[in-house]
Design an enzyme around this catalytic site. Structure first.
Site, PDB file in Angstrom:
ATOM      1  N   CYS A 265       0.823  -1.216   0.000  1.00 46.31           N
ATOM      2  CA  CYS A 265       0.000   0.000   0.000  1.00 46.31           C
ATOM      3  C   CYS A 265       0.860   1.271   0.000  1.00 46.31           C
ATOM      4  O   CYS A 265       1.464   1.592  -1.001  1.00 46.31           O
ATOM      5  CB  CYS A 265      -1.006  -0.022   1.154  1.00 46.31           C
ATOM      6  SG  CYS A 265      -2.337   1.190   0.921  1.00 46.31           S
TER       7      CYS A 265
ATOM      8  N   HIS B 165      -3.917  -4.789   0.145  1.00 43.03           N
ATOM      9  CA  HIS B 165      -3.559  -5.240   1.496  1.00 43.03           C
ATOM     10  C   HIS B 165      -3.688  -6.760   1.594  1.00 43.03           C
ATOM     11  O   HIS B 165      -4.684  -7.281   2.098  1.00 43.03           O
ATOM     12  CB  HIS B 165      -4.463  -4.575   2.538  1.00 43.03           C
ATOM     13  CG  HIS B 165      -4.118  -3.156   2.809  1.00 43.03           C
ATOM     14  ND1 HIS B 165      -3.212  -2.783   3.781  1.00 43.03           N
ATOM     15  CD2 HIS B 165      -4.545  -2.007   2.231  1.00 43.03           C
ATOM     16  CE1 HIS B 165      -3.100  -1.465   3.801  1.00 43.03           C
ATOM     17  NE2 HIS B 165      -3.891  -0.975   2.860  1.00 43.03           N
TER      18      HIS B 165
ATOM     19  N   GLU C 278      -2.324  -8.715   3.611  1.00 47.47           N
ATOM     20  CA  GLU C 278      -2.371  -9.129   5.022  1.00 47.47           C
ATOM     21  C   GLU C 278      -3.783  -9.094   5.596  1.00 47.47           C
ATOM     22  O   GLU C 278      -4.048  -9.687   6.651  1.00 47.47           O
ATOM     23  CB  GLU C 278      -1.433  -8.246   5.859  1.00 47.47           C
ATOM     24  CG  GLU C 278      -1.959  -6.886   6.252  1.00 47.47           C
ATOM     25  CD  GLU C 278      -1.983  -5.840   5.146  1.00 47.47           C
ATOM     26  OE1 GLU C 278      -2.367  -4.685   5.425  1.00 47.47           O
ATOM     27  OE2 GLU C 278      -1.590  -6.166   4.006  1.00 47.47           O
TER      28      GLU C 278
END
Length: 243
Positions: free
Chosen positions: A114, A209, A211
């Protein structure tokens, strides 16, 4: 797996927390990042945003993870501040831009997520689109909201596979002109750059993202890639030759 764990530097965000007895400034990062690196066999360490420590930080690391956060100050890529651009973190900007340049100079493995994707592009001479409203407002942790097309033959494709991948977004800035030393390796349907990489070094950046996408293993694959590259890097002498 034998040998020491490769040391992975992780950038953090700054946040002011108020308590009954006072207000304190913290540097922190999300546990999902450090947990993923630990599970992959790495040793994550949180880096403090101090530009004067850049050379020492890079010298002790085997890999680098740049995480999300505030908008990058537009003066770093020669632009005036747009009305939609958020308040920058000047200390973090200066440190991370210097960190990326030093890492690339040494061939240190880098993964950027990001804001990290944007920092890498700016540090290496690219520009950003300060406001892309069609990319704003995504970010649910388990649902992909748009597809990105990963280029066949790219380093990213070797990690995630080529072709379409559903990803989330939690950003309003994107890569504009790609830095000369990088190549764009994933795009959205409207042509926006969603990932870049260095053609000659172990460096991958993604705009989304991974994660936070709990319904797939994108993050674990990327974390494992970084740790593998860091392990290879740590096995070399300072001159970059195998012992």
């Amino acid at each position: 797996m034998g040998g020491r764990r490769p040391v992975i530097g992780v950038t953090g965000f700054h946040e002011q927390w108020a308590f009954e007895h006072g207000s304190y400034l913290f540097t922190a990062t999300e546990r999902v990042f450090t947990d993923g690196l630990l599970e992959a066999g790495g040793l994550p360490v949180l880096l403090m945003s101090a530009a004067e420590t850049t050379d020492d930080a890079v010298a002790m690391l085997d890999g680098l993870l740049l995480t999300g956060g505030a908008d990058v100050e537009p003066s770093h890529y020669g632009r005036e501040v747009a009305p939609e651009t958020g308040t920058p973190d000047h200390e973090r900007d200066a440190f991370e831009i210097a960190l990326v340049r030093a890492a690339v100079d040494r061939g240190l493995p880098v993964l950027a997520v990001c804001r990290g994707n944007q920092v890498v592009n700016v540090a290496l001479g690219g520009e950003l689109v300060q406001h892309a409203p069609t990319h704003q407002g995504y970010g649910h942790p388990t649902v992909g909201f748009h597809d990105v097309d990963v280029a066949a033959g790219s380093r990213l494709a070797s990690v995630l596979g080529a072709g379409n991948h559903p990803v989330n977004s939690l950003h309003h800035q994107t890569v504009g002109s790609t830095a000369p030393s990088l190549r764009a390796v994933a795009h959205t349907a409207d042509g926006s750059v969603e990932a870049t990489e260095h053609p000659d070094q172990p460096l991958i950046t993604v705009q989304w993202h991974p994660e936070r996408q709990l319904d797939n293993d994108y993050w674990s694959r990327l974390a494992s890639w970084l740790v593998r590259e860091a392990r290879t890097y740590s096995s070399r002498t300072p001159e970059g030759q195998e012992p």
